[in-house]
Design a protein around this motif. Structure first.
Motif, PDB file in Angstrom:
ATOM      1  N   MET A 111      14.965   8.511  -8.401  1.00 38.90           N
ATOM      2  CA  MET A 111      15.921   7.494  -8.495  1.00 38.90           C
ATOM      3  C   MET A 111      16.779   7.158  -7.065  1.00 38.90           C
ATOM      4  O   MET A 111      17.062   6.481  -6.603  1.00 38.90           O
ATOM      5  N   GLU A 112      17.412   8.448  -6.893  1.00 39.51           N
ATOM      6  CA  GLU A 112      18.425   8.505  -5.726  1.00 39.51           C
ATOM      7  C   GLU A 112      17.424   8.341  -4.352  1.00 39.51           C
ATOM      8  O   GLU A 112      17.887   7.333  -3.686  1.00 39.51           O
ATOM      9  N   ASN A 113      16.041   8.838  -4.207  1.00 41.62           N
ATOM     10  CA  ASN A 113      15.362   8.234  -3.041  1.00 41.62           C
ATOM     11  C   ASN A 113      15.006   6.788  -2.940  1.00 41.62           C
ATOM     12  O   ASN A 113      14.914   6.267  -1.927  1.00 41.62           O
ATOM     13  N   ILE A 114      14.852   6.252  -4.109  1.00 36.25           N
ATOM     14  CA  ILE A 114      14.303   4.607  -4.068  1.00 36.25           C
ATOM     15  C   ILE A 114      15.534   3.914  -3.732  1.00 36.25           C
ATOM     16  O   ILE A 114      15.410   3.000  -2.809  1.00 36.25           O
ATOM     17  N   HIS A 115      16.593   4.266  -4.154  1.00 38.06           N
ATOM     18  CA  HIS A 115      18.069   3.733  -3.821  1.00 38.06           C
ATOM     19  C   HIS A 115      18.256   3.759  -2.243  1.00 38.06           C
ATOM     20  O   HIS A 115      18.915   2.734  -1.607  1.00 38.06           O
ATOM     21  N   ARG A 116      17.907   4.837  -1.706  1.00 40.70           N
ATOM     22  CA  ARG A 116      18.373   5.123  -0.295  1.00 40.70           C
ATOM     23  C   ARG A 116      17.301   4.367   0.288  1.00 40.70           C
ATOM     24  O   ARG A 116      17.660   3.691   1.394  1.00 40.70           O
ATOM     25  N   MET A 117      15.876   4.229  -0.057  1.00 47.55           N
ATOM     26  CA  MET A 117      15.138   3.449   0.743  1.00 47.55           C
ATOM     27  C   MET A 117      15.462   2.051   0.750  1.00 47.55           C
ATOM     28  O   MET A 117      15.280   1.393   1.827  1.00 47.55           O
ATOM     29  N   ILE A 118      15.660   1.618  -0.456  1.00 46.24           N
ATOM     30  CA  ILE A 118      16.392  -0.109  -0.611  1.00 46.24           C
ATOM     31  C   ILE A 118      17.262  -0.100   0.589  1.00 46.24           C
ATOM     32  O   ILE A 118      17.460  -1.154   1.202  1.00 46.24           O
ATOM     33  N   ASP A 119      18.327   0.760   0.400  1.00 54.17           N
ATOM     34  CA  ASP A 119      19.623   0.604   1.265  1.00 54.17           C
ATOM     35  C   ASP A 119      19.204   0.648   2.719  1.00 54.17           C
ATOM     36  O   ASP A 119      19.866   0.140   3.629  1.00 54.17           O
ATOM     37  N   GLU A 120      18.237   1.319   3.102  1.00 57.11           N
ATOM     38  CA  GLU A 120      17.709   1.570   4.103  1.00 57.11           C
ATOM     39  C   GLU A 120      16.656   0.457   4.903  1.00 57.11           C
ATOM     40  O   GLU A 120      16.345   0.331   5.931  1.00 57.11           O
ATOM     41  N   GLY A 121      16.674  -0.599   3.932  1.00 55.65           N
ATOM     42  CA  GLY A 121      15.738  -1.669   4.165  1.00 55.65           C
ATOM     43  C   GLY A 121      14.240  -1.520   4.221  1.00 55.65           C
ATOM     44  O   GLY A 121      13.460  -2.194   4.663  1.00 55.65           O
ATOM     45  N   PHE A 122      13.808  -0.580   3.467  1.00 53.83           N
ATOM     46  CA  PHE A 122      12.126  -0.371   3.361  1.00 53.83           C
ATOM     47  C   PHE A 122      11.757  -1.256   2.403  1.00 53.83           C
ATOM     48  O   PHE A 122      12.214  -1.932   1.435  1.00 53.83           O
ATOM     49  N   ASN A 123      10.473  -1.549   2.433  1.00 54.48           N
ATOM     50  CA  ASN A 123       9.735  -2.383   1.768  1.00 54.48           C
ATOM     51  C   ASN A 123       9.110  -1.508   0.511  1.00 54.48           C
ATOM     52  O   ASN A 123       7.924  -0.993   0.651  1.00 54.48           O
ATOM     53  N   VAL A 124       9.692  -1.640  -0.661  1.00 55.22           N
ATOM     54  CA  VAL A 124       9.635  -0.511  -1.621  1.00 55.22           C
ATOM     55  C   VAL A 124       9.037  -1.082  -2.650  1.00 55.22           C
ATOM     56  O   VAL A 124       9.484  -2.180  -3.217  1.00 55.22           O
ATOM     57  N   LYS A 125       7.636  -0.554  -3.335  1.00 49.02           N
ATOM     58  CA  LYS A 125       7.136  -1.252  -4.528  1.00 49.02           C
ATOM     59  C   LYS A 125       6.898   0.011  -5.497  1.00 49.02           C
ATOM     60  O   LYS A 125       6.892   1.050  -5.028  1.00 49.02           O
ATOM     61  N   ILE A 126       7.519  -0.375  -6.831  1.00 50.58           N
ATOM     62  CA  ILE A 126       7.197   0.560  -7.952  1.00 50.58           C
ATOM     63  C   ILE A 126       5.958   0.329  -8.629  1.00 50.58           C
ATOM     64  O   ILE A 126       5.668  -0.842  -9.080  1.00 50.58           O
ATOM     65  N   ASN A 127       4.967   0.971  -8.584  1.00 49.19           N
ATOM     66  CA  ASN A 127       3.844   0.849  -9.570  1.00 49.19           C
ATOM     67  C   ASN A 127       4.073   1.629 -10.959  1.00 49.19           C
ATOM     68  O   ASN A 127       4.252   2.856 -10.993  1.00 49.19           O
ATOM     69  N   CYS A 128       3.846   0.789 -11.947  1.00 48.59           N
ATOM     70  CA  CYS A 128       4.023   1.397 -13.252  1.00 48.59           C
ATOM     71  C   CYS A 128       2.714   1.394 -14.125  1.00 48.59           C
ATOM     72  O   CYS A 128       2.325   0.019 -14.207  1.00 48.59           O
TER      73      CYS A 128
END
Length: 325
Positions: A141-158
């Motif tokens: 979760m820490e890494n997900i939020h870091r990437m969001i803050d850095e402007g990454f195009n993040v997708k979560i696969n559930c």
């Protein structure tokens, strides 16, 4: 241009760099793990680069790095640096569990490798630990939020699993409402290395959507390219989006534009087929890339029309960690 026997242009390579993983997700492999490839069986980084270059020469302009968990293999970042310099390669993306990505975020951003798919099946720490049989939730979760803050195009696969994480569907949509992120709900597939297949799939794409509609009424359908595997939506006023991938129902097979290569150099023209082509031997047998390219093109001329045809021809199913997702 790489074209299969059904006239489909193949421009997307999913390249697995390892079959090893530091999690033991229940839908992916048995608790004791699987027989991972010996180091000597894996493609070397040089072989992987030659392979990637050959595919790019043939018209592939997108490569997704998968595993296992890609970041468990030493040497990944230098390989990505070299891959990023390939003329004609327009996009490099990564599928990861995000347990080890943290220290690499600055260099990934510098290389413009900012399209990251994170495999995450619960927003509840206890459920996550149960599903993965490991305790990495806080780090992820820490890494997900870091990437969001850095402007990454993040997708979560559930992966939606009956009696395991159904209660996470609605919280994930709220998460996508509040954050600039895309959540994708995947139908579960019987690829855990043990299953002979489902008698029936309770939580298919229709059931998932009906569950969502019971909670949310105003859903905007988003446009998507023909080759998209997901049907995507957005809540009114949401920062992010959500989608559903019918990975078991296979509603998207007719427009498939991808091919997979395992960490051992086995090319799989269809996710649902157990048939593979040994590209590692072709890499070793030819001094130039012509023989390799001929082998790839030839293999694409016997490609199944869809996953159902491929499954009928296959007697066994591999663990997802061996397939590369």
């Amino acid at each position: 241009m790489l074209v299969d026997n059904h006239g489909r242009k193949i421009n997307y390579l999913r390249l697995s760099v390892t079959d090893n993983c530091n999690l033991r997700c229940q839908y992916c492999m048995p608790e004791e793990g699987v027989a991972f490839a010996h180091k000597n069986e894996l493609l070397t980084w040089e072989e992987m680069w030659r392979l990637a270059k050959s595919f790019v020469d043939m018209g592939v302009n997108k490569i997704r790095i998968t595993g296992g968990e890609p970041f468990v293999r030493k040497g990944l970042m230098p390989f990505l640096e070299r891959l990023a310099e390939l003329p004609g390669l327009e996009e490099i993306s990564i599928t990861t569990n995000a347990t080890l990505i943290g220290k690499h975020i600055p260099l990934l951003k510098k290389l413009n490798i900012t399209s990251i798919n994170v495999s995450l099946d619960s927003l509840d720490k206890a459920r996550f630990n149960h599903i993965t049989r490991r305790d990495y939730f806080d780090t992820i979760m820490e890494n997900i939020h870091r990437m969001i803050d850095e402007g990454f195009n993040v997708k979560i696969n559930c992966v939606v699993m009956d009696r395991k994480n159904i209660d996470d569907i609605i919280p994930f949509i709220h998460f996508a409402h509040d954050h600039n992120i895309a959540v994708r709900f995947l139908e579960e597939m019987p690829f855990n290395g043990e299953s002979d297949g489902f008698q029936e799939l309770k939580w298919d794409h229709v059931a998932i959507m009906e569950h969502i509609k019971s909670e949310f009424s105003e859903l905007e359908r988003l446009p998507a390219p023909m080759s998209s595997t997901s049907v995507n939506y957005r809540l009114k006023g949401a920062k992010g989006s959500f989608g559903i991938i019918a990975s078991y129902s296979r509603t998207f097979c007719g427009t498939c534009n991808r091919v997979r290569v395992s960490a051992k150099g086995e090319m799989q023209t269809c996710l649902y087929s157990a048939e593979t082509i040994d590209l590692k031997s072709l890499l070793g047998n030819y001094k130039n890339a012509n023989g390799l390219k001929f082998g790839i093109q030839t293999a694409m001329q016997t490609r199944p029309k869809d996953g159902f045809e491929a499954e009928q021809q296959s007697l066994t199913k591999k663990s997802m960690t061996l397939i590369g997702g």
